[in-house]
Design a protein around this motif. Structure first.
Motif, PDB file in Angstrom:
ATOM      1  N   LYS A 144       0.834  -1.208   0.000  1.00  0.00           N
ATOM      2  CA  LYS A 144       0.000   0.000   0.000  1.00  0.00           C
ATOM      3  C   LYS A 144       0.867   1.256   0.000  1.00  0.00           C
ATOM      4  N   ASP A 145       0.424   2.247  -0.719  1.00  0.00           N
ATOM      5  CA  ASP A 145       1.203   3.493  -0.808  1.00  0.00           C
ATOM      6  C   ASP A 145       0.789   4.463   0.295  1.00  0.00           C
ATOM      7  N   ILE A 146       1.231   4.156   1.486  1.00  0.00           N
ATOM      8  CA  ILE A 146       0.976   5.021   2.633  1.00  0.00           C
ATOM      9  C   ILE A 146       2.298   5.256   3.347  1.00  0.00           C
ATOM     10  N   PRO A 147       2.343   6.272   4.209  1.00  0.00           N
ATOM     11  CA  PRO A 147       3.632   6.612   4.830  1.00  0.00           C
ATOM     12  C   PRO A 147       4.277   5.415   5.527  1.00  0.00           C
ATOM     13  N   VAL A 150       3.221   4.403   8.984  1.00  0.00           N
ATOM     14  CA  VAL A 150       1.965   3.667   9.084  1.00  0.00           C
ATOM     15  C   VAL A 150       2.184   2.202   8.716  1.00  0.00           C
ATOM     16  N   ALA A 153       3.574   0.516  11.604  1.00  0.00           N
ATOM     17  CA  ALA A 153       2.529   0.271  12.601  1.00  0.00           C
ATOM     18  C   ALA A 153       1.718  -0.964  12.228  1.00  0.00           C
ATOM     19  N   LEU A 154       1.401  -1.085  10.952  1.00  0.00           N
ATOM     20  CA  LEU A 154       0.592  -2.218  10.501  1.00  0.00           C
ATOM     21  C   LEU A 154       1.354  -3.531  10.599  1.00  0.00           C
ATOM     22  N   GLY A 157       2.742  -3.561  14.878  1.00  0.00           N
ATOM     23  CA  GLY A 157       1.710  -3.449  15.906  1.00  0.00           C
ATOM     24  C   GLY A 157       1.143  -4.803  16.298  1.00  0.00           C
ATOM     25  N   PRO A 158       0.619  -5.549  15.339  1.00  0.00           N
ATOM     26  CA  PRO A 158       0.040  -6.849  15.683  1.00  0.00           C
ATOM     27  C   PRO A 158       1.090  -7.827  16.204  1.00  0.00           C
ATOM     28  N   THR A 181      -0.562 -15.364  11.866  1.00  0.00           N
ATOM     29  CA  THR A 181      -0.431 -13.976  12.300  1.00  0.00           C
ATOM     30  C   THR A 181       0.422 -13.181  11.316  1.00  0.00           C
ATOM     31  N   ALA A 184      -1.416 -12.500   8.255  1.00  0.00           N
ATOM     32  CA  ALA A 184      -2.411 -11.433   8.440  1.00  0.00           C
ATOM     33  C   ALA A 184      -1.742 -10.061   8.392  1.00  0.00           C
ATOM     34  N   CYS A 185      -0.537  -9.970   8.935  1.00  0.00           N
ATOM     35  CA  CYS A 185       0.196  -8.697   8.863  1.00  0.00           C
ATOM     36  C   CYS A 185       0.472  -8.344   7.406  1.00  0.00           C
ATOM     37  N   ASP A 187      -1.272  -9.319   4.847  1.00  0.00           N
ATOM     38  CA  ASP A 187      -2.558  -8.919   4.262  1.00  0.00           C
ATOM     39  C   ASP A 187      -2.847  -7.446   4.554  1.00  0.00           C
ATOM     40  N   GLY A 188      -2.418  -7.015   5.745  1.00  0.00           N
ATOM     41  CA  GLY A 188      -2.677  -5.630   6.122  1.00  0.00           C
ATOM     42  C   GLY A 188      -1.903  -4.627   5.297  1.00  0.00           C
ATOM     43  N   LYS A 190      -0.215  -5.347   2.256  1.00  0.00           N
ATOM     44  CA  LYS A 190      -0.160  -5.549   0.800  1.00  0.00           C
ATOM     45  C   LYS A 190      -1.317  -4.808   0.129  1.00  0.00           C
TER      46      LYS A 190
ATOM     47  N   ALA B 153      -5.410  -8.330  18.491  1.00  0.00           N
ATOM     48  CA  ALA B 153      -4.059  -7.831  18.235  1.00  0.00           C
ATOM     49  C   ALA B 153      -3.967  -7.234  16.834  1.00  0.00           C
ATOM     50  N   ALA B 184      -6.795  -0.981   6.264  1.00  0.00           N
ATOM     51  CA  ALA B 184      -5.699  -1.950   6.330  1.00  0.00           C
ATOM     52  C   ALA B 184      -5.909  -2.917   7.488  1.00  0.00           C
TER      53      ALA B 184
END
Lengths: 191, 191
Positions: A144-147, A150, A153-154, A157-158, A181, A184-185, A187-188, A190, B153, B184
């Motif tokens: 994903k094209d986000i800072p 972030v 964090a994604l 964080g988990p 897990t 899932a990270c 997935d968050g 990508k 989480a 996300a």
DNA sequence: ATTTTCGGAGTGAACATTCACTCCGAAAAA
DNA sequence: TTTTTCGGAGTGAATGTTCACTCCGAAAAT
């Protein structure tokens, strides 16, 4: 006892006590006792408690990232590299609960904030590995094209939350759950 | 000054000081001064510092979850409800940085661990809203079939990390970024 | 013998909590 | 109405404890 052993014993004792009780309930006297060393001796190796705490952090930090570097295969796919790194990191935390608890304490303290601030600007250490990975992912439009912050964090964080829950006994992370897990990270972050 | 106002002033002062400096660097004397109250007065309202800390947590916790309940539409799709709740939560943290910092401190302390342990077994409070949501998602095979703790989480880990980064100034979360972050999180837990 | 390293009692600062007292509005007595 | 008494919220100096850190005699290394 060799002198470098003493330093090591002090660090080990500090790690145990601080990880279990927190910075403020790990008095120098207790650290000294557990290290089988006089209270004054600690001050021969560390200027003061802050320095002890900081150097212990540095040591753990370096140990982790050099460990992660081993077995890192730069030529596999982005996703594979991400999964490998994250899995290794999560496993490290599970296998070294004291290290994990210590690092968490450190992060959730004024020291930690300063550390992250420096890190975000300059860089250094091995967390760079992740940064490069994620930046490459963004460039290739896989991620994903986000800072970057972030994305961190994604991704982390988990991982941290799940490691904490495992260590506190709220869940038992077996190999399968670790893999799920980490997936899932991914997935968050990508696309 | 009315007596309930005093209690409120004490809580406000404690929130500010503890959020900024941490439990251990917020002495009673400082709280008293900021509340414009004698040190002894605090003990007329709270048995001791621990009780003050715990009651302040309860107050914030209740405030947040009753706030989230407003504007909650139980009849929209699972995803919509998740997005709405998460967005509202993230916004709350951004708009109330002191509350956020306080809650984090509390969570990363022995109090917080006890709280979560109780919560996980029994329940209570408004976090149930999320639990029901996620359980429903698992049942409907919309959400990954992994333990609830791990789903929490995955959902909260990034949210908290991102809120922290925003409050510390490492990133500026505008509406668009908030939406992308929440999305996300959903990507992380959805099947 | 000389230098270096240890150790742990000692020190002062900081802290949470207490308690003897003040103060004031309201009730009772006048 | 005016004066006296009362109760209890409010206070902050005093207390005892805990802590990080120092310092110097003892022990080890050289």
């Amino acid at each position: 006892m060799a002198t470098s052993e003493k330093r090591h014993e002090i660090l080990r004792a500090a790690l145990e006590l601080i990880a279990e009780h927190g910075f403020h309930d790990a008095p120098i006297a207790a650290i000294a006792e557990r290290a089988s060393v006089g209270a004054g001796t600690i001050y021969r190796y560390f200027e003061n408690k802050d320095v002890l705490i900081t150097e212990l952090f540095q040591e753990l930090h370096d140990r982790i990232w050099t460990g992660l570097l081993k077995g890192y295969e730069p030529d596999t796919s982005l996703r594979e590299r991400f999964v490998h790194l994250s899995t290794a990191l999560l496993r490290y935390f599970i296998d070294n609960p004291l290290d994990f608890r210590y690092l968490e304490q450190y992060h959730n303290s004024p020291y930690g904030v300063a550390f992250r601030r420096d890190r975000l600007l300059g860089s250094g250490g091995g967390g760079d590995l992740y940064r490069i990975l994620l930046e490459e992912g963004v460039a290739q439009q896989i991620v994903k094209d986000i800072p970057l912050v972030v994305l961190f964090a994604l991704a982390f964080g988990p991982l941290l939350a799940v490691a904490r829950d495992h260590i506190l006994g709220f869940v038992v992370l077996d190999e399968s759950l670790i893999a799920q897990t980490v997936q899932a990270c991914w997935d968050g972050i990508k696309r």
